[in-house]
Design a protein around this motif. Sequence first.
Motif, PDB file in Angstrom:
ATOM      1  N   THR A  60       0.846  -1.199   0.000  1.00 41.18           N
ATOM      2  CA  THR A  60       0.000   0.000   0.000  1.00 41.18           C
ATOM      3  C   THR A  60       0.876   1.241   0.000  1.00 41.18           C
ATOM      4  N   ASP A  61       0.855   1.967  -1.107  1.00 38.71           N
ATOM      5  CA  ASP A  61       1.596   3.234  -1.244  1.00 38.71           C
ATOM      6  C   ASP A  61       3.066   3.075  -0.834  1.00 38.71           C
ATOM      7  N   VAL A  62       3.684   1.999  -1.238  1.00 39.13           N
ATOM      8  CA  VAL A  62       5.064   1.734  -0.836  1.00 39.13           C
ATOM      9  C   VAL A  62       6.019   2.645  -1.593  1.00 39.13           C
ATOM     10  N   THR A  63       6.830   3.350  -0.816  1.00 42.60           N
ATOM     11  CA  THR A  63       7.825   4.287  -1.347  1.00 42.60           C
ATOM     12  C   THR A  63       9.147   4.001  -0.671  1.00 42.60           C
ATOM     13  N   PHE A  64      10.220   4.070  -1.449  1.00 35.68           N
ATOM     14  CA  PHE A  64      11.539   3.781  -0.853  1.00 35.68           C
ATOM     15  C   PHE A  64      12.604   4.674  -1.465  1.00 35.68           C
ATOM     16  N   LYS A  65      13.493   5.171  -0.570  1.00 32.65           N
ATOM     17  CA  LYS A  65      14.637   5.978  -0.993  1.00 32.65           C
ATOM     18  C   LYS A  65      15.880   5.416  -0.333  1.00 32.65           C
ATOM     19  N   TYR A  66      16.910   5.167  -1.122  1.00 32.90           N
ATOM     20  CA  TYR A  66      18.173   4.658  -0.582  1.00 32.90           C
ATOM     21  C   TYR A  66      18.875   5.750   0.199  1.00 32.90           C
ATOM     22  N   SER A  67      19.557   5.350   1.274  1.00 34.97           N
ATOM     23  CA  SER A  67      20.317   6.329   2.050  1.00 34.97           C
ATOM     24  C   SER A  67      21.390   6.934   1.159  1.00 34.97           C
ATOM     25  N   GLY A  68      21.574   8.230   1.278  1.00 35.09           N
ATOM     26  CA  GLY A  68      22.565   8.910   0.450  1.00 35.09           C
ATOM     27  C   GLY A  68      21.990   9.444  -0.851  1.00 35.09           C
ATOM     28  N   ALA A  69      20.736   9.044  -1.178  1.00 40.60           N
ATOM     29  CA  ALA A  69      20.115   9.550  -2.402  1.00 40.60           C
ATOM     30  C   ALA A  69      19.732  11.008  -2.226  1.00 40.60           C
ATOM     31  N   LYS A  70      19.674  11.732  -3.321  1.00 41.89           N
ATOM     32  CA  LYS A  70      19.317  13.139  -3.256  1.00 41.89           C
ATOM     33  C   LYS A  70      17.889  13.295  -2.749  1.00 41.89           C
ATOM     34  N   ASP A  71      17.602  14.461  -2.158  1.00 42.54           N
ATOM     35  CA  ASP A  71      16.262  14.716  -1.642  1.00 42.54           C
ATOM     36  C   ASP A  71      15.222  14.529  -2.742  1.00 42.54           C
ATOM     37  N   LYS A  72      14.106  13.907  -2.361  1.00 43.83           N
ATOM     38  CA  LYS A  72      12.967  13.673  -3.255  1.00 43.83           C
ATOM     39  C   LYS A  72      13.289  12.715  -4.397  1.00 43.83           C
ATOM     40  N   THR A  73      14.418  12.026  -4.298  1.00 40.71           N
ATOM     41  CA  THR A  73      14.753  11.033  -5.321  1.00 40.71           C
ATOM     42  C   THR A  73      14.413   9.653  -4.776  1.00 40.71           C
ATOM     43  N   ALA A  77      13.558   5.550  -5.282  1.00 37.44           N
ATOM     44  CA  ALA A  77      13.778   4.425  -6.185  1.00 37.44           C
ATOM     45  C   ALA A  77      12.445   3.881  -6.687  1.00 37.44           C
ATOM     46  N   ILE A  78      11.469   3.782  -5.786  1.00 37.76           N
ATOM     47  CA  ILE A  78      10.088   3.460  -6.171  1.00 37.76           C
ATOM     48  C   ILE A  78       9.162   4.382  -5.381  1.00 37.76           C
ATOM     49  N   GLU A  79       7.945   4.579  -5.898  1.00 38.12           N
ATOM     50  CA  GLU A  79       7.053   5.548  -5.262  1.00 38.12           C
ATOM     51  C   GLU A  79       5.602   5.123  -5.433  1.00 38.12           C
ATOM     52  N   GLY A  88       9.767  -4.224 -16.661  1.00 37.36           N
ATOM     53  CA  GLY A  88      10.009  -2.798 -16.869  1.00 37.36           C
ATOM     54  C   GLY A  88      11.381  -2.576 -17.461  1.00 37.36           C
ATOM     55  N   ARG A  89      11.596  -1.336 -17.907  1.00 38.22           N
ATOM     56  CA  ARG A  89      12.896  -0.993 -18.461  1.00 38.22           C
ATOM     57  C   ARG A  89      13.958  -0.996 -17.353  1.00 38.22           C
ATOM     58  N   SER A  90      15.203  -0.919 -17.779  1.00 45.52           N
ATOM     59  CA  SER A  90      16.304  -0.841 -16.810  1.00 45.52           C
ATOM     60  C   SER A  90      16.149   0.414 -15.953  1.00 45.52           C
ATOM     61  N   GLY A  91      16.326   0.254 -14.644  1.00 53.71           N
ATOM     62  CA  GLY A  91      16.205   1.395 -13.732  1.00 53.71           C
ATOM     63  C   GLY A  91      14.784   1.721 -13.337  1.00 53.71           C
ATOM     64  N   ALA A  92      13.840   0.821 -13.649  1.00 53.11           N
ATOM     65  CA  ALA A  92      12.431   1.104 -13.343  1.00 53.11           C
ATOM     66  C   ALA A  92      12.101   0.925 -11.872  1.00 53.11           C
ATOM     67  N   GLY A  93      12.973   0.204 -11.116  1.00 56.09           N
ATOM     68  CA  GLY A  93      12.723  -0.025  -9.691  1.00 56.09           C
ATOM     69  C   GLY A  93      12.340  -1.454  -9.369  1.00 56.09           C
TER      70      GLY A  93
END
Length: 601
Positions: A366-379, A381-383, A399-404
């Motif tokens: 449900t509404d799973v969002t994830f950001k890796y530590s060290g990633a830029k703000d509001k960046t 990986a999935i949202e 999905g394409r490469s880098g889709a998450g």
Amino acid sequence: MAEINHLFTNKTSEAYSHLKIKNTTILLLFVLTVLMALFEGAGLGMLLPLLAFVQSGAPQGDGLLHDFMQKVLSWSEIFGKDYELVLLLSATLLVIMVRYFINYLRDARLARLRLDITRRLRKMLLGALLQAGLGYIAESKTGELQAGLTTECERAAESAAAKVAVITSGILIVIYISLLLLLSPLLTLFTIPVLALVGLLLNWQRKKSRNLTYSVSQQNMSLGNQVSETLRGITRIKMRGQQNATGKKLSETIERIFTGMLGLEKLRLLVEISMHPLLALAGLTVIYLAVKIIQVDMVILGVFLFILLRMAPQVNLLVSLWAYYNSCRASLERVTGLIRQAEACEEATGGGLSLSLNNPPEIKTTDVTFKYSGAKDKTYAIEDISCQIAAGSLTAVVGRSGAGKSTLISLLAAHHAPTKGRIEFNGVPLKEYSLSNLRRRIGLVEQNPFLFNSTIRQNLNFGRQTPLDETGLQNALKESGSLDFVERLEQGLETLAGEQGSRLSQGQRQRLAIAHSLAIDARLLILDEPTSALDKTSELIIARTLRRLAGKLTVVVIAHRLETVRRADLILVLDKGRLTAKGDHASLLQTSGIYRELFGD
């Protein structure tokens, strides 16, 4: 101990606090050092009375040594007068031997302390790494961690042992100075400037060595990382003809370590050599003042000089230990820093629930969002990923490469916790399950599965409390499509897999990874691009295996091949970290442009 710690930097003192060196250990080393000094003094002190006996036939002087020699001579009544000199020589030799025996006990205790600290640091660092989150391990450089566990732990232990030895030698020097004060406060006062110069020289050496020791520690970590990277990429290096360039890069790092170590050694020798003229100056100053100005009694002067001479080796030892401590302390700070970092990233253990062994799980995000530590703000990986995966179904993530895609399955495999949103197994949030229990019920098959350098049997049973019997292993191999090729191997289940499974093909390793998941009674099977590098035959075997296992297990697979995707009950289409479409193969060909681009005719 608190006062002594002020001699060291706050960062270094914090590092030493991790070691928990007992005060009794320091006390024992100090007592052994004092006894060693006493017996050394006694051995040397017996030489003059011994020479006087040779010359006059009777020991000269008074005091404890004189009384001891008289006691030794009394034994001649048993052996005869002809053995008096032999008895005195034997007694002198005994005192010297006791001194070196105590020296052995002290050095052995220091060696034990150093090895114990090495062992303790390695266990602490290993323990912290094993309990740290997978994200921390993934972001760390393997070579640096290996260097931390090997070279840096050894240098750290050398530093810690040197500090303890510095403390014991320092206390002994303080006792010597106290004795000098009791004999002649005035003469001692005139020797203090020389001792102050010694202190200033040590402080100068500490400051000069700081940058060098941190540089050496950093280069050791860098070398470990470079060697690890070189060995992993040796095929690519050779294929591109970059052996010389790679060797040059490694040689430059080795040269920097050599230059730093040589600088530290030169600094140590400079300080040690400087001590001798300073201590000689102290002795000569005492003689001049005692004879010309203060007119001290010759007996007191003799004892004063004797104590000063006994103190000189301890000062030299202190200087040597101090130099060694400074040359290695950066390693201790770096290792304890790694321990603190890993401990700060320790994984949460989760709740107390266990995933059922009876049925495969239903998964809901449900509404799973994830950001890796060290990633830029509001960046992210999935949202905002929301989906429902039926129990016992086969779900493909495309999905394409880098889709998450890999990020999503790493969250389903409980490698990370979502930054936002919620994941549920059988209607229960993931955080309420015991993390260790949950992971034992998840089988993960990576694109290039890892196998230990042990037998196939041992790899299949890894993680089980009790090994599977032959029937259980045969069933796991059969259901995973591995039985045929394992039976063709000369040693069958006893075949060594090789380092990281190098003796087996990628397709064989993937099928064995599936077999392992079955052997550990996994309820959820997750596969990360299992067929992307396989030939058509191996791809078909894996695809049929997954379809056959669906129902017994919940299967989630990242797929790039049509053979795998078209068999799926549910297909999730990801693009730029978002879920853009979901359905089966036929419906997505009609509704999703990205899917048609990837799998359309």
